[in-house]
Design an enzyme around this catalytic site. Structure first.
Site, mmCIF file in Angstrom:
data_model
loop_
_atom_site.group_PDB
_atom_site.id
_atom_site.type_symbol
_atom_site.label_atom_id
_atom_site.label_comp_id
_atom_site.label_asym_id
_atom_site.label_seq_id
_atom_site.Cartn_x
_atom_site.Cartn_y
_atom_site.Cartn_z
ATOM 1 N N ASP A 147 0.673 -1.583 -0.393
ATOM 2 C CA ASP A 147 -0.077 0.131 0.256
ATOM 3 C C ASP A 147 0.582 0.874 0.209
ATOM 4 O O ASP A 147 0.605 2.331 -0.314
ATOM 5 C CB ASP A 147 -1.311 0.235 0.936
ATOM 6 C CG ASP A 147 -0.389 -0.417 2.463
ATOM 7 O OD1 ASP A 147 1.081 -1.030 2.396
ATOM 8 O OD2 ASP A 147 -1.263 -0.270 3.580
ATOM 9 N N ASN A 177 -1.659 -3.249 4.565
ATOM 10 C CA ASN A 177 -1.137 -3.502 5.438
ATOM 11 C C ASN A 177 -1.092 -2.414 6.755
ATOM 12 O O ASN A 177 -1.366 -2.390 8.232
ATOM 13 C CB ASN A 177 -0.007 -4.534 5.973
ATOM 14 C CG ASN A 177 1.008 -3.325 5.783
ATOM 15 O OD1 ASN A 177 1.681 -2.039 5.381
ATOM 16 N ND2 ASN A 177 2.682 -4.606 5.260
ATOM 17 N N LEU A 179 0.753 -0.027 7.061
ATOM 18 C CA LEU A 179 2.174 0.811 8.496
ATOM 19 C C LEU A 179 2.857 0.469 7.002
ATOM 20 O O LEU A 179 3.102 -0.103 6.345
ATOM 21 C CB LEU A 179 1.758 0.155 9.378
ATOM 22 C CG LEU A 179 1.537 0.177 11.039
ATOM 23 C CD1 LEU A 179 1.757 -1.469 11.493
ATOM 24 C CD2 LEU A 179 1.444 1.185 10.775
ATOM 25 N N LYS A 239 -0.092 -5.784 9.218
ATOM 26 C CA LYS A 239 1.525 -6.229 9.075
ATOM 27 C C LYS A 239 1.920 -6.573 10.594
ATOM 28 O O LYS A 239 1.698 -6.844 11.376
ATOM 29 C CB LYS A 239 2.098 -5.087 9.271
ATOM 30 C CG LYS A 239 3.468 -4.894 9.110
ATOM 31 C CD LYS A 239 4.516 -3.137 8.624
ATOM 32 C CE LYS A 239 5.653 -3.336 7.816
ATOM 33 N NZ LYS A 239 5.346 -2.129 7.486
ATOM 34 N N GLU A 355 6.822 9.292 -19.038
ATOM 35 C CA GLU A 355 7.727 7.768 -19.581
ATOM 36 C C GLU A 355 8.216 7.431 -18.688
ATOM 37 O O GLU A 355 8.930 6.328 -18.984
ATOM 38 C CB GLU A 355 9.032 9.101 -19.659
ATOM 39 C CG GLU A 355 9.399 10.118 -21.207
ATOM 40 C CD GLU A 355 8.391 11.394 -20.432
ATOM 41 O OE1 GLU A 355 8.092 12.203 -20.881
ATOM 42 O OE2 GLU A 355 7.252 11.088 -19.524
ATOM 43 N N GLN A 416 14.169 22.126 -23.438
ATOM 44 C CA GLN A 416 13.546 20.694 -23.632
ATOM 45 C C GLN A 416 14.994 20.244 -24.465
ATOM 46 O O GLN A 416 15.263 19.390 -24.933
ATOM 47 C CB GLN A 416 13.367 21.414 -25.374
ATOM 48 C CG GLN A 416 11.643 22.294 -25.239
ATOM 49 C CD GLN A 416 10.383 21.381 -24.478
ATOM 50 O OE1 GLN A 416 10.476 20.669 -25.114
ATOM 51 N NE2 GLN A 416 10.599 21.207 -23.236
ATOM 52 N N ARG A 462 18.224 17.094 -34.003
ATOM 53 C CA ARG A 462 17.374 17.063 -34.615
ATOM 54 C C ARG A 462 17.680 18.073 -36.118
ATOM 55 O O ARG A 462 16.897 17.295 -37.078
ATOM 56 C CB ARG A 462 16.714 18.282 -33.503
ATOM 57 C CG ARG A 462 15.320 18.797 -34.427
ATOM 58 C CD ARG A 462 15.240 20.469 -33.357
ATOM 59 N NE ARG A 462 13.229 20.813 -33.233
ATOM 60 C CZ ARG A 462 12.831 21.946 -33.318
ATOM 61 N NH1 ARG A 462 13.569 22.414 -31.998
ATOM 62 N NH2 ARG A 462 11.546 22.054 -33.297
#
Length: 614
Positions: A147, A177, A179, A239, A355, A416, A462
């Protein structure tokens, strides 16, 4: 198994988890104890797996996303008969296969390395996509999550993508659980809070008592038969379940139990129950087609961006190899993966702007025998660095392509510009880092990458650049190309990618002034061509590295490391991006940061003058 047998198996898994951690003097037994009933029911009644054939195409796939609960996994392996008790007691010891967090490098039944939380479900999505879209053998993918890790954004990237892909062969089991490591989790035992979130992403949710083995059995059965969307089972657990001194108590995370013998006695003592895991259905995968790769040829004299060459080469590779798949982060028109998508839509995976999920999916596809090429802007791959790091720990074979590298992209500005990517990928264990400057070189390296091991990274540019090589040129990994050379060279310019062309222009200008300089195209940034660099240092005395990247960890450091293990160290000067760029035309950008031909020539003149004075 029936109810009593399942409960007894869960008890045994708890005991063995305690014993393993106690023998090691470390580990996470309480995190294992909370999920023991979940594991017992899955192993005994629902998992279809041939442990003698972990590569069986019909095997279900299990991922322990909460990798710290490895004592539970290894205890389950013992119950399945593939790990004996003596080996279980080697947990976390030198040379043992049973590491603190499981990895496929050590154990053939582990799909992916876990332990960095939030990664199991995203990788599971990749495996499930392979099962649904490519393998089509009917296997299911089971992912046991904690969790606490649901706080990770990568989990929700995975949740959205799994629903979008209608992955009804994927089941997430969440051990709620309450915790975490330092105290209560964000939502504690509020199963509805988790259910609302998964439902919002389009999942089917089931809420159960994770210690009621009959309820667990029903939930797993329902999940296996569900269609149209993935299922998440939210199991309320405790737990340290079963041992009063630690059950649902804070402060026991990552610690052996204070009195293991007393705890084992409280649970009823050790057990030797074995499990006959269900056989997978018969399944065969067709052998992927592999033929000669007809790489693209580019008309002589035509200027071609290396990203364009990559796109054409990937499509050509896809025609020759049926195991090649492509993934993209919604920039396929820029990275040029769109060419592969048009030709082979069944082997193309659009991951959108996520990503982490893209790289995780590549890892999952690689685990199913595919050769993935995942692409995005070089700058954005930094978001997925932890997934890349864990891929290396897994020994996963993935190809990552970063386009729009460096200041040479121009007006888009620094957000970028990939200026850290070479350092990031060079730091990854066992990685290969390539940076071509020419279309034929790019195409040849793309084909080579498909046959390499580990994490492979290719940096593309590019803008269009002149051709330097013909279609028949070879570019071995670990090699380089000496483009200018003479007996009178005063220094050596070492460049890669965009700066190769600037270095050549600088060399031509200097030659007109009677200053001869050597130029090396160091297209293989890791591993580097140590022999050629050392020869150049010996013959010219000075190396000048020129890179469209920050000075830390990039080309300059790669060259410096070539002299780290002995031998004379040359004078080494580094030209790199030391200022924060703004928005400007590509030629203006290169000049502003001091890596254009004019700046390179000026630096060379100064070095030669200093050498004369000295």
């Amino acid at each position: 198994m029936n109810t009593a047998e399942l409960a007894d198996l869960g008890r045994q898994l708890r005991v063995d988890s305690i014993r393993a951690a106690d023998a090691a003097g470390s580990g996470h037994p309480t995190s294992s104890m909370s999920a023991a009933d979940l594991m017992a029911v899955l192993l005994a009644n629902h998992l279809r797996y041939d442990f003698d054939r972990p590569d069986h195409p019909g095997n279900d796939r299990f991922i322990l996303s909460k990798g710290h609960a490895s004592p539970l996994l290894y205890s389950a392996y013992k119950a399945a008969g593939v790990v004996d008790d003596a080996e279980l007691m080697t947990f976390r010891s030198l040379g043992s296969r049973l590491e603190g967090h499981p990895t496929p490098r050590r154990l053939p039944w582990v799909e992916t390395a876990t332990g960095s939380l939030g990664q199991g479900l995203p990788v599971g999505v990749g495996i499930a996509m392979a099962g649904k879209r490519l393998d089509r053998t009917g296997y299911r993918v089971w992912v046991l999550c904690g969790d606490s890790e649901l706080a990770e954004g990568s989990v929700w990237e995975a949740a959205e993508h799994a629903a979008f892909e209608n992955l009804d062969n994927l089941v997430a089991i969440v051990d709620v659980n309450r915790l975490g490591q330092r105290g209560p989790t964000r939502h504690g035992h509020d199963l509805d809070a988790y259910a609302r979130r998964f439902e919002a992403f389009g999942w089917r949710t089931v809420e159960i008592d994770g210690h009621d083995v009959d309820a667990v059995d029903r939930a797993l059965g329902e999940a296996a038969s569900a269609t149209g969307r993935p299922t998440v089972i939210l199991a309320r657990t405790l737990k340290g379940k079963g041992v009063k001194s630690v059950e649902d108590h804070e402060g026991m995370h990552g610690k052996p139990l204070p009195d293991a013998e007393e705890a084992i006695a409280e649970l009823g003592g050790p057990g030797n129950r074995t499990v006959h895991v269900n056989e997978p259905p018969a399944a065969e995968l067709p052998e992927p087609v592999r033929t000669h790769v007809d790489l693209p040829d580019f008309p002589e004299g035509e200027e071609v961006p290396t990203r364009d060459a990559f796109g054409k080469a990937l499509a050509a590779l896809g025609a020759a190899r049926g195991d090649v798949v492509a993934l993209d982060g919604e920039v396929g028109d820029s990275t040029r993966t769109e060419e592969f998508a048009e030709e082979y839509p069944d082997r193309y995976f659009e991951c959108y702007i996520a990503e982490q999920q893209m790289v995780a999916a590549a890892v999952g596809l690689a685990a199913r025998g595919r050769v993935p090429f995942a692409t995005s802007f070089a700058a954005f791959l930094t978001r997925a660095h932890d997934f890349v790091r864990m891929a290396a720990i897994s020994g996963s074979g993935i190809n990552l392509i970063g386009s729009h590298a460096g200041t040479a992209i121009g007006q888009d500005g620094p957000s970028q510009m990939g200026l850290e990517d070479l350092a990031m990928f060079r730091s990854v264990y066992g990685s290969t880092v390539l940076y071509p400057c020419d279309p034929h070189q790019t195409a040849r390296l793309v084909a080579t990458m498909a046959g390499l091991e580990g994490v492979r990274y290719l940096r593309t540019s590019r803008g269009a650049t002149p051709q330097l090589y013909g279609p028949g040129e070879e570019f071995p990994v670990g090699g380089s190309k000496v483009l200018r050379s003479s007996d009178d060279d005063r220094l050596t310019l070492v460049a890669a990618g965009a700066t190769v062309h600037e270095s050549l222009a600088a060399a031509d200008a200097l030659a007109g002034e009677g200053i001869a300089v050597r130029v090396i195209d160091l297209y293989s940034v890791k591993p580097v061509d140590q022999e050629t660099l050392r020869r150049a240092a010996e013959q010219t005395g000075c190396l000048v590295t020129v890179e469209d990247h920050h000075p830390e960890g990039g080309l300059g450091d790669a060259v410096a490391e070539a002299f780290a293990d002995g031998g004379p160290v040359p004078r080494l000067v580094r030209l790199a991006v030391r200022a924060m760029p703004g928005s400007a035309a590509p030629d203006q950008q290169l000049h502003a940061v001091g890596i254009d031909a004019e700046s390179i020539a000026a630096a060379a003149r100064l070095l030669v003058e200093k050498a004369v004075v000295a």
